[in-house]
Design a protein around this motif. Structure first.
Motif, short mmCIF file in Angstrom:
data_model
loop_
_atom_site.label_atom_id
_atom_site.label_comp_id
_atom_site.label_asym_id
_atom_site.label_seq_id
_atom_site.Cartn_x
_atom_site.Cartn_y
_atom_site.Cartn_z
N ALA A 76 0.83 -1.21 0.00
CA ALA A 76 0.00 0.00 0.00
C ALA A 76 0.87 1.26 0.00
N LEU A 77 1.95 1.26 0.75
CA LEU A 77 2.81 2.44 0.85
C LEU A 77 3.67 2.66 -0.39
N LEU A 78 4.20 1.59 -0.95
CA LEU A 78 5.19 1.70 -2.03
C LEU A 78 4.81 0.85 -3.24
N PRO A 79 3.79 1.23 -3.96
CA PRO A 79 3.32 0.37 -5.05
C PRO A 79 4.34 0.14 -6.18
N LEU A 80 5.29 1.03 -6.39
CA LEU A 80 6.25 0.87 -7.49
C LEU A 80 7.69 0.70 -7.04
N ALA A 81 7.90 0.33 -5.81
CA ALA A 81 9.27 0.12 -5.32
C ALA A 81 9.86 -1.14 -5.97
N PRO A 82 11.14 -1.12 -6.28
CA PRO A 82 11.80 -2.31 -6.83
C PRO A 82 11.73 -3.48 -5.84
N TYR A 83 11.66 -4.67 -6.39
CA TYR A 83 11.53 -5.87 -5.57
C TYR A 83 12.66 -6.00 -4.55
N ALA A 84 13.89 -5.78 -4.95
CA ALA A 84 15.01 -5.93 -4.02
C ALA A 84 14.89 -4.96 -2.85
N ASP A 85 14.46 -3.74 -3.12
CA ASP A 85 14.27 -2.77 -2.04
C ASP A 85 13.11 -3.19 -1.13
N MET A 86 12.04 -3.68 -1.74
CA MET A 86 10.89 -4.11 -0.94
C MET A 86 11.26 -5.26 -0.02
N GLU A 87 12.08 -6.19 -0.50
CA GLU A 87 12.49 -7.32 0.34
C GLU A 87 13.33 -6.85 1.52
N LYS A 88 14.23 -5.91 1.29
CA LYS A 88 15.06 -5.37 2.38
C LYS A 88 14.19 -4.65 3.40
N ILE A 89 13.26 -3.85 2.91
CA ILE A 89 12.35 -3.11 3.80
C ILE A 89 11.47 -4.08 4.57
N ARG A 90 10.96 -5.11 3.89
CA ARG A 90 10.11 -6.12 4.55
C ARG A 90 10.89 -6.80 5.69
N ALA A 91 12.13 -7.16 5.42
CA ALA A 91 12.96 -7.80 6.45
C ALA A 91 13.19 -6.86 7.62
#
Length: 104
Positions: free
Chosen positions: A17-32
């Motif tokens: 919801a917050l970052l609909p177009l963030a790159p996958y690698a960045d999203m994984e780091k943020i998720r962790a």
């Protein structure tokens, strides 16, 4: 990310919801980072926001360089607000940093 399944789902939902177009690698780091032990007491939306801002600050701005030059954390954070917001905008974030926010 070592969190209960419900927590993981909530973090993933907040991240999408917050970052609909963030790159996958960045999203994984943020998720962790949002699922780390020190964030477990925070609501998922707040944990995702804090992890996002920290990730962008360290990976996409001059924050580390400013710290190395002797700036204190608050000053360095202030000087990278615009750079952080550029990345958030590129990722179509639903929120941006505000210089008046003390929590960011």
């Amino acid at each position: 990310m070592k969190a209960p399944t419900g927590r993981r789902r909530a973090v993933t939902k907040a991240l999408t919801a917050l970052l609909p177009l963030a790159p996958y690698a960045d999203m994984e780091k943020i998720r962790a980072d949002a699922g780390s032990v020190h964030m477990k007491t925070l609501p998922p939306t707040i944990a995702v926001w804090l992890a996002t801002v920290a990730h962008i600050r360290h990976a996409y701005t001059d924050y580390e360089k400013l710290l190395a030059e002797g700036y204190d954390r608050d000053s360095a954070r202030f000087f990278v607000i615009e750079q952080t917001n550029v990345v958030l905008t590129r990722w179509r974030a639903t929120r941006l940093l505000d210089a008046d926010d003390e929590d960011d």
